[in-house]
Scaffold this motif. Structure first.
Motif, PDB file in Angstrom:
ATOM      1  N   GLU A 180       1.424  -1.691 -10.208  1.00  0.00           N
ATOM      2  CA  GLU A 180       1.448  -3.133  -9.950  1.00  0.00           C
ATOM      3  C   GLU A 180       1.081  -3.420  -8.493  1.00  0.00           C
ATOM      4  O   GLU A 180       0.391  -4.405  -8.201  1.00  0.00           O
ATOM      5  CB  GLU A 180       2.831  -3.692 -10.269  1.00  0.00           C
ATOM      6  N   ALA A 181       1.530  -2.561  -7.569  1.00  0.00           N
ATOM      7  CA  ALA A 181       1.143  -2.729  -6.166  1.00  0.00           C
ATOM      8  C   ALA A 181      -0.373  -2.594  -6.018  1.00  0.00           C
ATOM      9  O   ALA A 181      -1.017  -3.367  -5.302  1.00  0.00           O
ATOM     10  CB  ALA A 181       1.855  -1.701  -5.296  1.00  0.00           C
ATOM     11  N   HIS A 182      -0.942  -1.606  -6.687  1.00  0.00           N
ATOM     12  CA  HIS A 182      -2.398  -1.414  -6.674  1.00  0.00           C
ATOM     13  C   HIS A 182      -3.097  -2.662  -7.211  1.00  0.00           C
ATOM     14  O   HIS A 182      -4.095  -3.137  -6.635  1.00  0.00           O
ATOM     15  CB  HIS A 182      -2.736  -0.187  -7.526  1.00  0.00           C
ATOM     16  N   ALA A 183      -2.573  -3.227  -8.307  1.00  0.00           N
ATOM     17  CA  ALA A 183      -3.188  -4.414  -8.910  1.00  0.00           C
ATOM     18  C   ALA A 183      -3.190  -5.587  -7.938  1.00  0.00           C
ATOM     19  O   ALA A 183      -4.202  -6.293  -7.789  1.00  0.00           O
ATOM     20  CB  ALA A 183      -2.450  -4.785 -10.194  1.00  0.00           C
ATOM     21  N   VAL A 184      -2.064  -5.810  -7.239  1.00  0.00           N
ATOM     22  CA  VAL A 184      -1.989  -6.937  -6.305  1.00  0.00           C
ATOM     23  C   VAL A 184      -2.954  -6.737  -5.147  1.00  0.00           C
ATOM     24  O   VAL A 184      -3.636  -7.674  -4.716  1.00  0.00           O
ATOM     25  CB  VAL A 184      -0.540  -7.112  -5.803  1.00  0.00           C
ATOM     26  N   LEU A 185      -3.049  -5.514  -4.637  1.00  0.00           N
ATOM     27  CA  LEU A 185      -3.970  -5.243  -3.522  1.00  0.00           C
ATOM     28  C   LEU A 185      -5.422  -5.493  -3.931  1.00  0.00           C
ATOM     29  O   LEU A 185      -6.228  -5.956  -3.120  1.00  0.00           O
ATOM     30  CB  LEU A 185      -3.776  -3.805  -3.049  1.00  0.00           C
ATOM     31  N   LEU A 219       7.502 -11.839  -6.093  1.00  0.00           N
ATOM     32  CA  LEU A 219       6.402 -12.404  -6.871  1.00  0.00           C
ATOM     33  C   LEU A 219       6.687 -12.350  -8.366  1.00  0.00           C
ATOM     34  O   LEU A 219       5.864 -12.783  -9.176  1.00  0.00           O
ATOM     35  CB  LEU A 219       5.096 -11.653  -6.573  1.00  0.00           C
ATOM     36  N   GLY A 220       7.845 -11.780  -8.718  1.00  0.00           N
ATOM     37  CA  GLY A 220       8.206 -11.680 -10.122  1.00  0.00           C
ATOM     38  C   GLY A 220       7.442 -10.606 -10.871  1.00  0.00           C
ATOM     39  O   GLY A 220       7.247 -10.711 -12.085  1.00  0.00           O
ATOM     40  N   ARG A 221       7.037  -9.539 -10.148  1.00  0.00           N
ATOM     41  CA  ARG A 221       6.261  -8.483 -10.770  1.00  0.00           C
ATOM     42  C   ARG A 221       7.005  -7.158 -10.666  1.00  0.00           C
ATOM     43  O   ARG A 221       7.881  -6.978  -9.819  1.00  0.00           O
ATOM     44  CB  ARG A 221       4.877  -8.393 -10.125  1.00  0.00           C
ATOM     45  N   LYS A 222       6.664  -6.234 -11.530  1.00  0.00           N
ATOM     46  CA  LYS A 222       7.337  -4.940 -11.579  1.00  0.00           C
ATOM     47  C   LYS A 222       7.059  -4.143 -10.312  1.00  0.00           C
ATOM     48  O   LYS A 222       5.928  -4.118  -9.814  1.00  0.00           O
ATOM     49  CB  LYS A 222       6.852  -4.161 -12.803  1.00  0.00           C
ATOM     50  N   GLU A 223       8.094  -3.487  -9.802  1.00  0.00           N
ATOM     51  CA  GLU A 223       7.918  -2.644  -8.614  1.00  0.00           C
ATOM     52  C   GLU A 223       7.433  -1.264  -9.057  1.00  0.00           C
ATOM     53  O   GLU A 223       8.230  -0.378  -9.368  1.00  0.00           O
ATOM     54  CB  GLU A 223       9.232  -2.518  -7.843  1.00  0.00           C
ATOM     55  N   SER A 224       6.126  -1.092  -9.088  1.00  0.00           N
ATOM     56  CA  SER A 224       5.529   0.174  -9.498  1.00  0.00           C
ATOM     57  C   SER A 224       4.254   0.387  -8.699  1.00  0.00           C
ATOM     58  O   SER A 224       3.639  -0.569  -8.213  1.00  0.00           O
ATOM     59  CB  SER A 224       5.206   0.149 -10.996  1.00  0.00           C
ATOM     60  N   PRO A 225       3.823   1.644  -8.558  1.00  0.00           N
ATOM     61  CA  PRO A 225       2.567   1.895  -7.856  1.00  0.00           C
ATOM     62  C   PRO A 225       1.388   1.174  -8.504  1.00  0.00           C
ATOM     63  O   PRO A 225       0.495   0.676  -7.810  1.00  0.00           O
ATOM     64  CB  PRO A 225       2.405   3.421  -7.954  1.00  0.00           C
ATOM     65  N   VAL A 243     -11.511  -3.477 -18.251  1.00  0.00           N
ATOM     66  CA  VAL A 243     -11.134  -2.312 -17.441  1.00  0.00           C
ATOM     67  C   VAL A 243      -9.872  -2.673 -16.668  1.00  0.00           C
ATOM     68  O   VAL A 243      -9.825  -3.700 -15.989  1.00  0.00           O
ATOM     69  CB  VAL A 243     -12.248  -1.911 -16.462  1.00  0.00           C
ATOM     70  N   ASP A 244      -8.844  -1.852 -16.797  1.00  0.00           N
ATOM     71  CA  ASP A 244      -7.611  -2.018 -16.017  1.00  0.00           C
ATOM     72  C   ASP A 244      -7.555  -0.855 -15.036  1.00  0.00           C
ATOM     73  O   ASP A 244      -7.029   0.214 -15.343  1.00  0.00           O
ATOM     74  CB  ASP A 244      -6.396  -2.026 -16.937  1.00  0.00           C
ATOM     75  N   LEU A 245      -8.124  -1.065 -13.864  1.00  0.00           N
ATOM     76  CA  LEU A 245      -8.273   0.025 -12.902  1.00  0.00           C
ATOM     77  C   LEU A 245      -6.935   0.595 -12.442  1.00  0.00           C
ATOM     78  O   LEU A 245      -6.771   1.820 -12.407  1.00  0.00           O
ATOM     79  CB  LEU A 245      -9.104  -0.467 -11.714  1.00  0.00           C
ATOM     80  N   PRO A 246      -5.936  -0.236 -12.076  1.00  0.00           N
ATOM     81  CA  PRO A 246      -4.673   0.358 -11.596  1.00  0.00           C
ATOM     82  C   PRO A 246      -3.971   1.214 -12.637  1.00  0.00           C
ATOM     83  O   PRO A 246      -3.230   2.128 -12.290  1.00  0.00           O
ATOM     84  CB  PRO A 246      -3.832  -0.869 -11.228  1.00  0.00           C
ATOM     85  N   ARG A 247      -4.185   0.920 -13.917  1.00  0.00           N
ATOM     86  CA  ARG A 247      -3.509   1.670 -14.977  1.00  0.00           C
ATOM     87  C   ARG A 247      -4.419   2.694 -15.638  1.00  0.00           C
ATOM     88  O   ARG A 247      -4.053   3.321 -16.630  1.00  0.00           O
ATOM     89  CB  ARG A 247      -2.930   0.709 -16.015  1.00  0.00           C
ATOM     90  N   ALA A 268       0.823  -1.204   0.000  1.00  0.00           N
ATOM     91  CA  ALA A 268       0.000   0.000   0.000  1.00  0.00           C
ATOM     92  C   ALA A 268       0.863   1.263   0.000  1.00  0.00           C
ATOM     93  O   ALA A 268       0.529   2.253  -0.660  1.00  0.00           O
ATOM     94  CB  ALA A 268      -0.930   0.003   1.211  1.00  0.00           C
ATOM     95  N   ALA A 269       1.992   1.221   0.719  1.00  0.00           N
ATOM     96  CA  ALA A 269       2.879   2.391   0.751  1.00  0.00           C
ATOM     97  C   ALA A 269       3.387   2.712  -0.649  1.00  0.00           C
ATOM     98  O   ALA A 269       3.491   3.890  -1.030  1.00  0.00           O
ATOM     99  CB  ALA A 269       4.050   2.135   1.702  1.00  0.00           C
TER     100      ALA A 269
END
Length: 607
Positions: A189-194, A181-187, A594-598, A165-166
């Motif tokens: 991608e973090a939003h998508a996982v949450l 998790l093998g995913r990009k460190e970006s706001p 719909v891709d909400l995080p992006r 979340a931070a």
């Protein structure tokens, strides 16, 4: 023999935590590492064995330092070579390397120079306890990652979720969870996982915090209002017209008498003087924040309530002028007492045929015709209001009431009147200016596509201390003065006008430019956060409507890019080029994804 004397050709050493063999000695050493030869300083290596060393170095024997510690206890030191022979059975290069690694990894002994010292038993117990905690934490972390891969989480995973979340909120630059998790460190991608885990819901809006917007009103103090020279106009009916007349931030109102237009604006500068606490707080914010789920004021709550227009008696700064030939003339500026009735645009629409609204409408139309004749652009694009109420997103297209036109034009006229008055008085003033770029060839015939293309010919508004033309509005001089409750630079304009009226020095050009820079930097973040928040909730609305169909108008096509405007949703979307799109063409579109995080949505033509 000193350790440095043992750094001879053929000796086994440690370099950067890896085994190495000396191939050349001298003031600098040539060492062979698993990665190849290196030239290093003698102080950068640690001696382990005189050699000869088989290379590549064979796997050494298994070493149990816990057993050695039980045998030796916590007293006395042992030469490294003797220690290797004791725990590994012989002092060979591979045994020396195996023991060195065990010493570095275990809590029982410390290698100092070429001697091995046992640690105190209490220190060992503390280190072992720490290692157990680390192992337990690592096991919990691995278990959490496995849960995340399955799309679930447990209560004990909250610290890791808050780490995500931070990053999503812009408070951190990375999150190890995403790496592992093998995913990009970006706001995004973090939003998508949450969202995938259900820790956040689609209604969670990260953008206000991500853009650094304030969460609540300022807590700045303010003094009593200055009522010197205030003229009583409470006998003249005035009307504050807005979408929501019940809101607490009405800051402008209209009145009419004997051919004269009266624009009353909340007199915030009567309370807020330059560099006082409320002024500094407003400058830091730049503007109020209007989000679909809430409004964050620019001013302290008590001041907002006191300064907003409405009721039997409100303080205003009044701009009175005549519109001869659609041009503000005989401009007067003065503080006043006013009586204001609040109306919605729908309520005002029903009264356009009666006085004083019919007279005001005629003057607004004359002003509008003059602006068009001077090159103004009428960028009438569909507007959709986005609100969140009780956990539900509501989209409501704004009806193009003529009363909106009335208010817009007369507020623009007040801005021109104020700019002319300030220019005539020779005071530094935040004039709004805008240049126009050459249009990109022929403009489309479709009204929406034309307005879209015309909007792209305009540069950004620039604030200057001297009047220059505003191309988009078709005015030779203009300043924003009708929203001092919401925009800091409107408040600054009022402070300059009040200083001139009182005959005292106002802000210098340099001080004014400083305020413009600070306020615009803050306001740009507000605008970006508001845009992202609005798009976020528009997409949340679409998420609950899989397969949603609507009409789109192609407003841009070419160069492998097609953009359509969705009037009913207020969104711009990119379409996959098919080769038959033409600017102005109207298409029936169906929602695909719909891709909400992006902040994106995919649509395709129906059929």
């Amino acid at each position: 023999m000193e350790a440095s004397d043992r750094l001879t050709v053929g000796a086994l050493v440690v370099y950067r935590g890896r085994p190495a063999v000396i191939r050349g000695a001298g003031t600098r050493l040539t060492v062979l590492t698993p990665e190849g030869e290196r030239r290093v300083r003698p102080k950068d290596v640690r001696f382990l064995h005189p050699g000869p060393v088989p290379w590549p170095l064979p796997e050494g024997p298994a070493v149990d330092l816990a057993e050695a510690y039980a045998l030796l206890g916590d007293e006395g030191e042992v030469p490294f070579a003797d220690f290797v022979e004791l725990v590994a059975g012989s002092y060979t290069p591979e045994a020396a390397w195996a023991v060195y690694r065990a010493l570095a990894a275990g809590p029982w002994f410390v290698l100092e120079a070429e001697r091995v010292r046992p640690r105190d038993r209490r220190e060992v117990e503390a280190l072992l306890a720490r290692e157990r905690r680390r192992a337990e934490e690592a096991a919990r972390y691995r278990a959490a990652l496995e849960r995340f891969r399955r799309g679930v989480y447990a209560p004990e995973d909250r610290p890791l979720l808050e780490e995500l979340a931070a990053l999503a909120l812009g408070r951190a630059h990375g999150a190890r969870v995403l790496r592992d998790l093998g995913r990009k460190e970006s706001p995004e991608e973090a939003h998508a996982v949450l969202l995938e885990l259900g820790y956040w819901t689609p209604l969670t809006n990260p953008y206000p915090e991500r853009y650094g917007l304030p969460a609540g009103p300022p807590r700045a103090g303010f003094g009593p209002p200055d009522d010197a020279g205030r003229v009583d106009l409470t006998a003249l009916p005035a009307y504050a017209i807005d979408d929501d007349p019940a809101s607490g931030d009405a800051d402008d109102a209209l009145a009419y008498s004997d051919g004269e237009v009266w624009v009353h604006v909340a007199d915030v500068a009567a309370w807020v003087r330059p560099d006082e606490p409320a002024d500094l707080a407003a400058r830091e914010r730049g503007s109020a924040v209007y989000l679909p789920e809430r409004v964050v004021p620019m001013l302290p709550p008590g001041l907002l309530e006191a300064a907003a227009l409405g009721g039997e008696r409100s303080r205003a700064l009044t701009f009175a002028f005549r519109l001869g030939g659609g041009r503000p003339r005989a401009v007067r500026v003065f503080p006043s007492w006013v009586r204001v009735e609040r109306l919605s645009y729908r309520e005002a629409e029903g009264r356009l045929g009666e006085a004083p609204f019919s007279e005001l409408m005629a003057l607004a139309e004359a002003f509008y015709r003059r602006r068009l004749g001077q090159g103004a652009l009428d960028l009438s694009l569909p507007e959709v209001r986005v609100r969140v109420r009780q956990g539900r997103v509501e989209l409501s297209p704004l009806f193009p009431f003529r009363s909106r036109f009335l208010v817009r034009e007369l507020m623009l006229a007040a801005g021109e009147a104020a700019a002319g008055w300030a220019g005539g008085a020779g005071i530094p003033f935040p004039f709004s200016t805008q240049e126009r770029r050459a249009p990109p060839g022929d403009l489309p015939a479709d009204p929406l596509a034309r307005a879209w293309a015309q909007r792209r010919t305009l540069s950004r508004t620039v604030y200057r201390t001297a009047p220059l033309p505003h191309a988009g509005l078709g005015l030779a001089a203009y300043a924003q003065v009708t929203s001092p409750l919401r925009r800091y630079l409107d408040l600054v304009a009022h402070q300059q006008l009040r200083a001139a009226l009182a005959g005292v020095p106002g802000l210098s050009p340099g001080a004014l430019i400083d305020r413009v820079g600070q306020a615009e930097a803050a306001a740009e973040a507000v605008r970006a956060g508001e845009r992202a928040s609005r798009t976020h909730f528009q997409l949340v609305w679409l998420l609950s409507r899989p397969g949603f169909e609507t009409e789109g108008v192609v407003v841009e096509a070419g160069g492998g890019r097609v953009v359509a405007l969705l009037p009913g949703v207020g969104l711009e979307v990119a379409l996959a080029p098919r080769g038959d799109e033409a600017v102005g063409r109207r298409l029936a579109l169906r929602l695909l994804e719909v891709d909400l995080p992006r902040l994106t949505a995919r649509f395709a033509p129906v059929g």
